[in-house]
Scaffold this motif. Structure first.
Motif, mmCIF file in Angstrom:
data_model
loop_
_atom_site.group_PDB
_atom_site.id
_atom_site.type_symbol
_atom_site.label_atom_id
_atom_site.label_comp_id
_atom_site.label_asym_id
_atom_site.label_seq_id
_atom_site.Cartn_x
_atom_site.Cartn_y
_atom_site.Cartn_z
ATOM 1 N N LEU A 1 0.880 -1.286 -0.108
ATOM 2 C CA LEU A 1 0.275 0.107 -0.034
ATOM 3 C C LEU A 1 0.813 1.173 -0.016
ATOM 4 O O LEU A 1 0.347 2.397 0.253
ATOM 5 C CB LEU A 1 -0.860 0.065 1.113
ATOM 6 N N ILE A 2 2.180 0.984 -0.068
ATOM 7 C CA ILE A 2 3.010 2.479 -0.433
ATOM 8 C C ILE A 2 3.730 2.004 -1.597
ATOM 9 O O ILE A 2 4.301 0.819 -1.810
ATOM 10 C CB ILE A 2 3.928 2.625 0.832
ATOM 11 N N ARG B 1 1.550 11.636 4.588
ATOM 12 C CA ARG B 1 0.500 10.764 4.326
ATOM 13 C C ARG B 1 0.641 9.246 4.401
ATOM 14 O O ARG B 1 -0.216 8.789 4.875
ATOM 15 C CB ARG B 1 0.107 11.110 2.481
ATOM 16 N N GLU B 2 1.671 8.606 4.033
ATOM 17 C CA GLU B 2 2.017 7.240 3.980
ATOM 18 C C GLU B 2 2.278 6.831 5.404
ATOM 19 O O GLU B 2 1.611 5.818 5.645
ATOM 20 C CB GLU B 2 3.400 6.959 3.314
ATOM 21 N N GLY C 1 7.581 -0.468 4.198
ATOM 22 C CA GLY C 1 7.378 0.785 3.958
ATOM 23 C C GLY C 1 8.214 1.953 4.413
ATOM 24 O O GLY C 1 8.404 2.919 3.359
ATOM 25 N N ARG D 1 5.052 -4.597 7.036
ATOM 26 C CA ARG D 1 4.631 -3.313 6.325
ATOM 27 C C ARG D 1 5.437 -2.129 6.801
ATOM 28 O O ARG D 1 5.715 -1.448 6.120
ATOM 29 C CB ARG D 1 3.044 -3.251 6.535
ATOM 30 N N GLN E 1 11.013 1.987 1.934
ATOM 31 C CA GLN E 1 10.310 2.258 0.613
ATOM 32 C C GLN E 1 10.712 3.909 0.661
ATOM 33 O O GLN E 1 10.967 4.633 -0.367
ATOM 34 C CB GLN E 1 8.988 2.072 0.136
ATOM 35 N N HIS F 1 -1.573 7.347 6.946
ATOM 36 C CA HIS F 1 -2.471 6.331 6.549
ATOM 37 C C HIS F 1 -2.005 4.574 6.596
ATOM 38 O O HIS F 1 -3.196 4.005 6.505
ATOM 39 C CB HIS F 1 -2.968 6.924 5.045
ATOM 40 N N ILE F 2 -0.777 4.615 6.347
ATOM 41 C CA ILE F 2 -0.279 3.181 6.140
ATOM 42 C C ILE F 2 0.598 2.810 7.468
ATOM 43 O O ILE F 2 -0.128 1.774 8.167
ATOM 44 C CB ILE F 2 0.148 3.006 5.037
ATOM 45 N N LYS G 1 -4.503 4.034 -5.417
ATOM 46 C CA LYS G 1 -5.114 4.907 -6.387
ATOM 47 C C LYS G 1 -6.273 4.550 -7.145
ATOM 48 O O LYS G 1 -6.618 5.074 -8.231
ATOM 49 C CB LYS G 1 -4.121 5.619 -7.308
ATOM 50 N N ILE H 1 -0.939 2.803 11.253
ATOM 51 C CA ILE H 1 -2.144 1.913 11.452
ATOM 52 C C ILE H 1 -1.354 0.613 11.903
ATOM 53 O O ILE H 1 -1.738 -0.156 12.835
ATOM 54 C CB ILE H 1 -2.854 1.540 10.385
ATOM 55 N N TYR I 1 -8.287 1.350 6.768
ATOM 56 C CA TYR I 1 -7.767 2.141 5.672
ATOM 57 C C TYR I 1 -8.709 3.233 4.916
ATOM 58 O O TYR I 1 -8.599 4.248 4.882
ATOM 59 C CB TYR I 1 -6.938 1.445 4.332
ATOM 60 N N HIS J 1 -10.480 11.180 0.162
ATOM 61 C CA HIS J 1 -9.498 11.026 0.949
ATOM 62 C C HIS J 1 -8.354 11.608 0.185
ATOM 63 O O HIS J 1 -8.135 11.772 -1.197
ATOM 64 C CB HIS J 1 -9.175 9.534 0.907
ATOM 65 N N ASP J 2 -7.302 12.115 0.681
ATOM 66 C CA ASP J 2 -6.293 12.750 0.359
ATOM 67 C C ASP J 2 -5.200 11.609 -0.167
ATOM 68 O O ASP J 2 -4.334 11.991 -0.935
ATOM 69 C CB ASP J 2 -5.683 13.936 1.203
ATOM 70 N N TYR J 3 -5.331 10.412 0.316
ATOM 71 C CA TYR J 3 -4.329 9.452 -0.052
ATOM 72 C C TYR J 3 -4.869 8.385 -0.771
ATOM 73 O O TYR J 3 -4.350 7.975 -1.740
ATOM 74 C CB TYR J 3 -3.786 8.853 1.239
ATOM 75 N N PHE J 4 -6.090 7.886 -0.670
ATOM 76 C CA PHE J 4 -6.972 6.965 -1.374
ATOM 77 C C PHE J 4 -7.558 7.638 -2.304
ATOM 78 O O PHE J 4 -8.421 8.574 -2.087
ATOM 79 C CB PHE J 4 -7.500 5.986 -0.275
#
Lengths: 457, 158
Positions: A101-102, B35-36, B109, B105, B112, B39-40, A125, B43, A159, A211-214
């Motif tokens: 997811l990144i 943002r990453e 992540g 993750r 990354q 949101h990811i 996206k 979590i 998410y 969403h600003d990310y999804f």
């Protein structure tokens, strides 16, 4: 030799041209030609089954022969490098928890293990939310609106939690006439006045990531819900009806009263008129009878009745009586003496002031009947109204030497006008006749009558 | 006099050249807008933190390794890079699949997002291999969170 070389050269040239057109090209050329033949699109659904995600890809051209075609995703995966899609009919999907997811991933179409076409995509996206469900419409009579509520599974997800919802509704008989409303919550109020009464409506809802990310695509529409709007009965609230009727009647009554009482009551208070002394005096002098003509015009006394008298005394005696006595009361004197009964325009130095305090009879002012006390004559002992001197026929009536005897009078009474000389006394008690009393004997006493007052005006 | 100038000419510049890699950061952070992380990564970090607190009762003392490798100014990316590598060692068969996935993750992540040249000395690696307890993991996760918050605060100020 030269000809032979040229021939071989031409043959090779032709072979190369023909081979190029026949499609025997290099791998790179083959990839460029085939790339456009297998266009595809994908969408992802995160946490669709617990913590498992779903990625689905399909060819845009449904006529593509996908028998030997495969899909593969590489990059942005957890603990693995690539994953292969599963195929179900014309759809390719992968159900896994291993999306990072990144970052970007690469999705390729493979034919017999060879990559035909690839596209770089970011799984976050191309998110397609799950369709909302359980849409309901409740009519709220008190608020005159319809409350629309629905549910979505994304409220419990980690998410993709924030969605933008689109509610669409239409009247069933009007196809393709949809009304759209966007909202971020799961409740919506539709006003009753914006809907047709007694009509059948259809309503549905769908979602998209907000969403600003999804980012991604619209979900599928939820199952439709049908509802009917109530009729307009036309019945007003009884309390409101009663209040409106009462207020209408009260306003009407106020308007009528205002119009009716405007001249008599309201206008004099709001816009009082300046008092007119002549009218005021007339008002003060009440008319006991209808045929009474109250006026200060001496001509109106012309028809006044003349009382019978017994005799006429000498003028000198009358003058002496005036000098000696004070102003007697009308009820005391029983003498009725008159000195000179002839009208005379001259005004003697000695005047008998008559106070027509009590008058009875029918004649104007002086000849008023009844026991009602009339308007009092103005007494000006020192003044001498010049009009009296000059008064001719219209001047005051002067009686000289007239003697009124109680009981002998036939008429209502003598005239109230002043005497030139002498006294005219009447006994009001005997016959109810008006009495003219003698006043102060001062020679300088003014002698004013109502008529002279009128003349001065 | 000649000795002094010789020292300044031939001593200091090499010293600067030697110290320059130490002072400068070897990493670039791509996800500075947060943002990453928000949101990811956050979590997964919160999930792991919850799981660790439910399973263990850890003491309050901080291991010495964090005194050596801290989220200092201009060294945040290096710290996160090392922390991301350390998280990999905690992925075990004994853990649940969910636990391992979240660990992976966070680790992958962060790698990354960080564009770093690998620089690991053998001494630090040995220290890292020693620490495999869940309590250490819990502390490490807290340090990662603190360092990310510091990076995001710095990027907001700029």
């Amino acid at each position: 030799m030269m000809i032979l070389g040229t021939a071989f050269g031409m043959v090779f040239y032709l072979l190369q041209v023909v081979s190029g057109e026949s499609g025997y090209a290099q791998n790179g050329d083959f990839d460029d030609a085939e790339l456009d033949d297998y266009p595809f699109s994908c969408y992802s659904q995160l946490e669709v089954d617990g913590s498992q995600h779903l990625l689905t890809c399909t060819f845009d051209d449904t006529d593509v022969n996908s028998t030997n075609l495969e899909f593969e995703i590489c990059g942005a995966l957890l603990d693995v490098k690539c994953l292969t899609f599963n195929k179900m009919q014309e759809m390719y999907f992968i159900r896994t928890k291993k999306f990072l997811l990144i970052g970007d991933s690469e999705i390729c179409v493979k034919l017999k293990g060879k990559k035909i076409t690839c596209r770089k995509m970011n799984v976050v996206k191309i998110v397609k939310p799950e369709a909302p469900f359980d849409i309901r419409v409740i009519y709220r009579e008190g608020a005159n609106d319809f409350l629309v509520t629905f549910n979505t599974s994304h409220l419990q997800k980690k998410y993709v939690k924030e969605l933008l919802h689109e509610v669409a509704y239409r009247q069933e008989k009007h196809e393709n006439d949809w009304m759209h409303v966007n909202l971020s919550s799961t409740k919506l109020a539709l006003l009753q006045r914006k809907l047709q009464p007694d009509a059948m409506y259809e309503i549905k809802v769908r979602s998209i990531p907000n969403h600003d990310y999804f980012e991604g695509f619209w979900s599928e529409w939820s199952p439709s819900f049908h509802f009917r709007t109530p009729e307009i009965t036309g019945r007003m609230d009884p309390i409101l009806l009663t209040i409106s009727i009462l207020s209408f009647f009260s306003v009407s009554l106020m308007v009528i009263l205002a119009c009716a009482l405007w001249k008599k009551r309201i206008k004099p208070i709001v816009w009082p008129s300046l008092p007119d002394h002549k009218k005021t005096l007339e008002q003060l002098c009440k008319k006991p009878k209808k045929n009474l003509n109250v006026s200060f015009n001496p001509e109106s006394f012309l028809d006044c009745q003349i009382h019978k008298v017994d005799g006429i005394q000498a003028r000198d005696e009358a003058e002496g009586f005036l000098q000696d006595t004070s102003l007697p009361q009308p009820e005391e004197s029983e003498k009725q003496r008159l000195v000179g009964g002839v009208q005379s325009p001259t005004w003697p130095s000695e005047h008998a002031v008559i106070t027509p305090k009590t008058f009875r009879g029918d004649s104007p002012l002086g000849c008023l009947a009844g026991n009602v006390s009339m308007c009092e004559a103005l007494v000006l002992p020192s003044s001498r109204p010049p009009d009296f001197r000059d008064g001719g026929k219209n001047g005051p009536h002067v009686y000289q030497g007239l003697l009124l005897v109680p009981g002998t009078t036939n008429g209502p009474g003598p005239t109230p006008f002043p005497f030139q000389s002498g006294i005219l006394t009447l006994n009001p008690a005997a016959q109810g006749q008006p009495i003219l009393t003698s006043l102060g004997s001062s020679q300088e006493e003014a002698y004013v009558t109502m008529s002279s007052f009128y003349q001065n005006q | 006099m000649f000795h002094v100038s010789f020292r300044y000419i031939f001593g200091i510049p090499p010293l600067i050249l030697v110290l320059l890699p130490v002072a400068s950061s070897d990493c670039d952070i791509e996800g500075k807008d947060g943002r990453e992380y928000q949101h990811i990564l956050m979590i997964s970090i919160n999930y792991l933190d919850t799981m660790i607190k439910n399973r263990t009762n850890c003491p309050n003392n901080e291991p010495n390794v964090f005194k050596k490798h801290a989220c200092d100014d201009n060294k945040e990316a290096v710290f996160l890079y090392r922390a991301a590598h350390k998280l990999k060692h905690f992925v075990k068969v004994n853990n649940s699949e969910e636990f391992n996935l979240h660990l992976s993750r966070v680790s992958q992540g962060m790698l990354q997002l960080l564009n770093c040249t690998p620089k690991e000395d053998s001494k630090s690696l040995k220290e890292q291999r020693k620490q495999k307890s869940l309590c250490f993991l819990g502390i490490l996760l807290q340090k990662i969170k603190t360092c990310w918050n510091k990076i995001l605060r710095g990027s907001k100020e700029h």
